[in-house]
Design a protein around this motif. Structure first.
Motif, PDB file in Angstrom:
ATOM      1  N   ASP A   1       0.844  -1.200   0.000  1.00 48.43           N
ATOM      2  CA  ASP A   1       0.000   0.000   0.000  1.00 48.43           C
ATOM      3  C   ASP A   1       0.880   1.252   0.000  1.00 48.43           C
ATOM      4  N   PRO A   2       0.448   2.335  -0.691  1.00 45.20           N
ATOM      5  CA  PRO A   2       1.197   3.600  -0.611  1.00 45.20           C
ATOM      6  C   PRO A   2       1.236   4.088   0.836  1.00 45.20           C
ATOM      7  N   ILE A   3       2.407   4.326   1.373  1.00 45.82           N
ATOM      8  CA  ILE A   3       2.513   4.686   2.779  1.00 45.82           C
ATOM      9  C   ILE A   3       1.953   6.080   3.047  1.00 45.82           C
ATOM     10  N   LEU A   4       1.953   6.949   2.029  1.00 47.30           N
ATOM     11  CA  LEU A   4       1.400   8.283   2.219  1.00 47.30           C
ATOM     12  C   LEU A   4      -0.128   8.275   2.238  1.00 47.30           C
ATOM     13  N   ARG A   5      -0.732   7.193   1.761  1.00 48.31           N
ATOM     14  CA  ARG A   5      -2.187   7.077   1.813  1.00 48.31           C
ATOM     15  C   ARG A   5      -2.644   6.503   3.157  1.00 48.31           C
ATOM     16  N   PHE A   6      -1.745   5.890   3.901  1.00 46.58           N
ATOM     17  CA  PHE A   6      -2.069   5.310   5.210  1.00 46.58           C
ATOM     18  C   PHE A   6      -2.388   6.419   6.205  1.00 46.58           C
ATOM     19  N   ASP A   7      -3.483   6.241   6.969  1.00 49.04           N
ATOM     20  CA  ASP A   7      -3.950   7.248   7.923  1.00 49.04           C
ATOM     21  C   ASP A   7      -3.638   6.789   9.352  1.00 49.04           C
ATOM     22  N   PRO A   8      -2.584   7.318   9.982  1.00 51.19           N
ATOM     23  CA  PRO A   8      -2.221   6.886  11.336  1.00 51.19           C
ATOM     24  C   PRO A   8      -3.310   7.173  12.372  1.00 51.19           C
ATOM     25  N   GLU A   9      -4.014   8.298  12.238  1.00 57.17           N
ATOM     26  CA  GLU A   9      -5.037   8.650  13.229  1.00 57.17           C
ATOM     27  C   GLU A   9      -6.211   7.679  13.178  1.00 57.17           C
ATOM     28  N   ALA A  10      -6.635   7.308  11.985  1.00 53.56           N
ATOM     29  CA  ALA A  10      -7.721   6.337  11.863  1.00 53.56           C
ATOM     30  C   ALA A  10      -7.290   4.981  12.416  1.00 53.56           C
ATOM     31  N   ALA A  11      -6.033   4.605  12.188  1.00 49.46           N
ATOM     32  CA  ALA A  11      -5.532   3.337  12.723  1.00 49.46           C
ATOM     33  C   ALA A  11      -5.501   3.370  14.242  1.00 49.46           C
ATOM     34  N   ARG A  12      -5.080   4.494  14.823  1.00 49.93           N
ATOM     35  CA  ARG A  12      -5.049   4.614  16.282  1.00 49.93           C
ATOM     36  C   ARG A  12      -6.444   4.447  16.872  1.00 49.93           C
ATOM     37  N   ALA A  13      -7.428   5.115  16.276  1.00 50.02           N
ATOM     38  CA  ALA A  13      -8.804   5.007  16.768  1.00 50.02           C
ATOM     39  C   ALA A  13      -9.307   3.571  16.677  1.00 50.02           C
ATOM     40  N   GLY A  14      -8.962   2.879  15.596  1.00 47.62           N
ATOM     41  CA  GLY A  14      -9.391   1.494  15.447  1.00 47.62           C
ATOM     42  C   GLY A  14      -8.763   0.580  16.490  1.00 47.62           C
ATOM     43  N   LEU A  15      -7.498   0.803  16.794  1.00 49.38           N
ATOM     44  CA  LEU A  15      -6.820  -0.014  17.802  1.00 49.38           C
ATOM     45  C   LEU A  15      -7.414   0.195  19.195  1.00 49.38           C
ATOM     46  N   GLU A  16      -7.748   1.427  19.519  1.00 48.52           N
ATOM     47  CA  GLU A  16      -8.260   1.721  20.860  1.00 48.52           C
ATOM     48  C   GLU A  16      -9.692   1.249  21.056  1.00 48.52           C
ATOM     49  N   ARG A  17     -10.307   0.735  20.011  1.00 48.28           N
ATOM     50  CA  ARG A  17     -11.614   0.091  20.175  1.00 48.28           C
ATOM     51  C   ARG A  17     -11.480  -1.383  20.568  1.00 48.28           C
ATOM     52  N   LEU A  18     -10.272  -1.929  20.497  1.00 47.45           N
ATOM     53  CA  LEU A  18     -10.050  -3.309  20.903  1.00 47.45           C
ATOM     54  C   LEU A  18     -10.073  -3.415  22.424  1.00 47.45           C
ATOM     55  N   ARG A  19     -10.591  -4.517  22.935  1.00 45.67           N
ATOM     56  CA  ARG A  19     -10.791  -4.662  24.385  1.00 45.67           C
ATOM     57  C   ARG A  19      -9.507  -4.512  25.181  1.00 45.67           C
ATOM     58  N   TRP A  20      -8.431  -5.115  24.701  1.00 46.61           N
ATOM     59  CA  TRP A  20      -7.202  -5.148  25.483  1.00 46.61           C
ATOM     60  C   TRP A  20      -6.399  -3.864  25.378  1.00 46.61           C
ATOM     61  N   VAL A  21      -6.704  -3.002  24.442  1.00 49.17           N
ATOM     62  CA  VAL A  21      -5.873  -1.822  24.191  1.00 49.17           C
ATOM     63  C   VAL A  21      -6.408  -0.619  24.964  1.00 49.17           C
ATOM     64  N   ALA A  22      -5.550  -0.077  25.833  1.00 50.18           N
ATOM     65  CA  ALA A  22      -5.911   1.143  26.557  1.00 50.18           C
ATOM     66  C   ALA A  22      -5.599   2.369  25.698  1.00 50.18           C
ATOM     67  N   THR A  23      -4.370   2.474  25.208  1.00 51.04           N
ATOM     68  CA  THR A  23      -3.971   3.559  24.306  1.00 51.04           C
ATOM     69  C   THR A  23      -3.051   2.991  23.238  1.00 51.04           C
ATOM     70  N   ALA A  24      -2.980   3.695  22.121  1.00 49.65           N
ATOM     71  CA  ALA A  24      -2.129   3.251  21.011  1.00 49.65           C
ATOM     72  C   ALA A  24      -1.456   4.452  20.368  1.00 49.65           C
ATOM     73  N   THR A  25      -0.261   4.224  19.857  1.00 48.68           N
ATOM     74  CA  THR A  25       0.475   5.221  19.084  1.00 48.68           C
ATOM     75  C   THR A  25       0.799   4.616  17.728  1.00 48.68           C
ATOM     76  N   VAL A  26       0.505   5.355  16.658  1.00 47.40           N
ATOM     77  CA  VAL A  26       0.747   4.851  15.306  1.00 47.40           C
ATOM     78  C   VAL A  26       1.533   5.911  14.529  1.00 47.40           C
ATOM     79  N   GLU A  27       2.603   5.482  13.860  1.00 46.57           N
ATOM     80  CA  GLU A  27       3.443   6.413  13.109  1.00 46.57           C
ATOM     81  C   GLU A  27       3.773   5.849  11.730  1.00 46.57           C
ATOM     82  N   ARG A  28       3.959   6.767  10.778  1.00 48.26           N
ATOM     83  CA  ARG A  28       4.543   6.402   9.483  1.00 48.26           C
ATOM     84  C   ARG A  28       6.039   6.675   9.565  1.00 48.26           C
ATOM     85  N   ARG A  29       6.833   5.675   9.319  1.00 42.16           N
ATOM     86  CA  ARG A  29       8.276   5.844   9.308  1.00 42.16           C
ATOM     87  C   ARG A  29       8.776   5.614   7.888  1.00 42.16           C
TER      88      ARG A  29
END
Length: 302
Positions: free
Chosen positions: A121-149
């Protein structure tokens, strides 16, 4: 010699007449034009000039408003952005690796589904904020940090919830964290070392109780379960069947009193049924001749 007089030059009569006629016609036209101008208000000329200037501006503005309302600008911008991002793939800016840090309990497939990215996938099309929100909806996840490197890596750091206790509700057990969030109801055998709590409001008050029990570790390791009584206080159920009745307030003081008593003269291993700590200056011990035979797990104990 005789003087010769120059002849006097004069225009023919018909030429003078035509010249005069032209002059009269020009004067009449000028008069008529002036009269026409005076028939309009003075401000109309300025208004017409302003109108000629404003018309192109209004026309351009109307076209812009139409393009905005119909989404033309947005569509063209999206197409342009997509085309530019596709070009970045040729430059090597595409996802080749996803690094996840801090994952212990969270399912790997659930993580990948939440961040919605795959290799290529094009890395510039990846949305870190949307990914963070999706992760924090998981039961075990309290907070998440997502970055494009850049150029090709997505980095994810998870802060997972920490199990606090096993909560009995409706005859079933569930693993909960300090916020009372239910983490799982399956494979609970791994968490048998955690305190079992009973009562509708038990998760809300359990962190305070656990904090006090942590100050008396020798006593804490003997506690199997804790049940809320009347939504006001706790009863502790020890491994040997003895019940420790705690007061509504000053739980820490009551537990320390019991721990000190155990160091001086142990009572919890005697043939007793319960120890009542609700009176601030004494221990009330309930015992009987047949206590050993009647000792059993309380009805509310898991």
């Amino acid at each position: 010699m005789s003087r010769v007089n120059k002849p006097t030059l004069c225009a023919p009569r018909d030429l003078r007449a035509r010249t005069a006629e032209r002059a009269r016609n020009a004067t009449q036209k000028a008069t008529e034009k002036a009269n026409r101008r005076r028939s309009w208000p003075r401000w109309t000329e300025k208004a017409m000039r302003l109108g000629l200037i404003a018309f192109p501006i209004l026309l351009a503005g109307g076209a812009g408003a139409w393009a905005y309302q119909t989404g033309w600008f947005g569509t063209m911008a999206d197409r342009t952005t997509a085309a530019l991002i596709d070009l970045t793939v040729d430059a090597g800016l595409e996802v080749q690796e996803v690094l996840v840090e801090g994952r212990v309990e969270t399912d790997r497939n659930a993580v990948m589904a939440a961040i919605q990215v795959k290799r290529g996938d094009p890395i510039l099309r990846f949305d870190p904020e949307a990914a963070r929100a999706g992760l924090e909806r998981l039961r075990w996840v309290a907070t998440a940090t997502v970055e494009r490197r850049l150029p090709d890596t997505v980095f994810v750091k998870l802060d997972e919830r920490r199990p606090m206790a096993l909560w009995q509700r409706d005859g079933k057990l569930a693993l909960i964290d300090r916020d009372g969030e239910v983490l799982t109801e399956r494979e609970l055998g791994r968490y048998n070392n955690l305190l079992q709590i009973i009562g509708a409001d038990a998760p809300k008050h359990a962190p305070e109780l656990l904090g006090h029990l942590a100050t008396v570790p020798a006593l804490f390791e003997r506690v199997n379960a804790a049940s809320r009584v009347g939504g006001r206080r706790w009863d502790l159920h020890l491994a040997n069947g003895v019940v420790v009745r705690l007061p509504e307030s000053d739980i820490g003081g009551a537990l320390k009193h019991l721990a000190e008593q155990e160091l001086k003269q142990p009572v919890l291993d005697r043939d007793i049924v319960a120890v009542d700590l609700r009176l601030p200056d004494r221990l009330v011990i309930q015992t009987s001749a047949t206590a050993a035979q009647r000792r059993r797990v309380p009805e509310e104990k898991i």
